[in-house]
Motif scaffolding. Structure first.
Motif, PDB file in Angstrom:
ATOM      1  N   GLU A   8      10.231   7.689   1.897  1.00  0.00           N
ATOM      2  CA  GLU A   8       9.060   8.437   2.367  1.00  0.00           C
ATOM      3  C   GLU A   8       7.795   7.925   1.672  1.00  0.00           C
ATOM      4  O   GLU A   8       6.763   7.715   2.313  1.00  0.00           O
ATOM      5  N   PHE A   9       7.881   7.705   0.370  1.00  0.00           N
ATOM      6  CA  PHE A   9       6.740   7.162  -0.374  1.00  0.00           C
ATOM      7  C   PHE A   9       6.346   5.801   0.191  1.00  0.00           C
ATOM      8  O   PHE A   9       5.163   5.530   0.414  1.00  0.00           O
ATOM      9  N   LYS A  10       7.331   4.964   0.435  1.00  0.00           N
ATOM     10  CA  LYS A  10       7.083   3.599   0.922  1.00  0.00           C
ATOM     11  C   LYS A  10       6.369   3.602   2.269  1.00  0.00           C
ATOM     12  O   LYS A  10       5.517   2.755   2.528  1.00  0.00           O
ATOM     13  N   THR A  11       6.707   4.548   3.129  1.00  0.00           N
ATOM     14  CA  THR A  11       6.138   4.546   4.478  1.00  0.00           C
ATOM     15  C   THR A  11       4.875   5.382   4.615  1.00  0.00           C
ATOM     16  O   THR A  11       4.122   5.189   5.572  1.00  0.00           O
ATOM     17  N   TYR A  69       1.407  -1.867 -11.996  1.00  0.00           N
ATOM     18  CA  TYR A  69       1.849  -1.130 -10.813  1.00  0.00           C
ATOM     19  C   TYR A  69       2.363  -2.094  -9.744  1.00  0.00           C
ATOM     20  O   TYR A  69       3.439  -1.878  -9.162  1.00  0.00           O
ATOM     21  N   LEU A  70       1.645  -3.180  -9.519  1.00  0.00           N
ATOM     22  CA  LEU A  70       2.074  -4.164  -8.517  1.00  0.00           C
ATOM     23  C   LEU A  70       3.364  -4.856  -8.942  1.00  0.00           C
ATOM     24  O   LEU A  70       4.219  -5.153  -8.102  1.00  0.00           O
ATOM     25  N   PRO A  92      10.701  -4.757  -2.786  1.00  0.00           N
ATOM     26  CA  PRO A  92      10.425  -6.187  -2.576  1.00  0.00           C
ATOM     27  C   PRO A  92       9.709  -6.418  -1.242  1.00  0.00           C
ATOM     28  O   PRO A  92      10.054  -5.822  -0.227  1.00  0.00           O
ATOM     29  N   GLY A  93       8.688  -7.260  -1.290  1.00  0.00           N
ATOM     30  CA  GLY A  93       7.939  -7.568  -0.078  1.00  0.00           C
ATOM     31  C   GLY A  93       6.857  -6.565   0.268  1.00  0.00           C
ATOM     32  O   GLY A  93       6.189  -6.716   1.290  1.00  0.00           O
TER      33      GLY A  93
END
Length: 120
Positions: free
Chosen positions: A32-35, A72-73, A81-82
């Motif tokens: 959810e965080f990723k999207t 953070y990055l 990844p990616g």
């Protein structure tokens, strides 16, 4: 003021990812965080960099905000990844910060805390 906002936002995001990683439903929360949140923040950071010429987030010299964003990055590369694909300014920023000799020494030292990636 912008420096503080950028610095503390990286810490807030890291805390959120860390908390999701400890939760029973961690995979769903990280997805959810990723999207949802991740694209928003990556666009914000990319915008701050572009607005300031691409080399530093604020001003014309390295600040704690730059180091915080770099860390953070780095963590994002481990966890997602990616995730920086499509954010050329952030990729270039990360590479330029990583190329600094003192930072290279720290990144490869045993003193640097390891970012953990949950795999179970």
């Amino acid at each position: 003021m912008l420096f503080r906002s950028i610095f503390f936002s990286t810490q807030d995001i890291r805390s959120g990812v860390s908390a999701a990683n400890r939760d029973v439903e961690w995979k769903a929360k990280l997805e959810e965080f990723k999207t949802t949140k991740l694209p928003y923040w990556l666009e914000k950071y990319e915008g701050f960099l572009k607005q300031n010429g691409g080399q530093f987030l604020v001003g014309s010299a390295l600040t704690w905000a730059d180091i915080a964003l770099f860390e953070y990055l780095e963590a994002l590369d481990d966890i997602f990844p990616g995730s920086l694909n499509g954010y050329a300014t952030l990729v270039q920023f990360k590479a330029s910060i990583a190329a600094r000799p003192k930072l290279q020494a720290y990144v490869s030292s045993a003193d640097r805390p390891k970012v953990y990636k949950r795999t179970e």
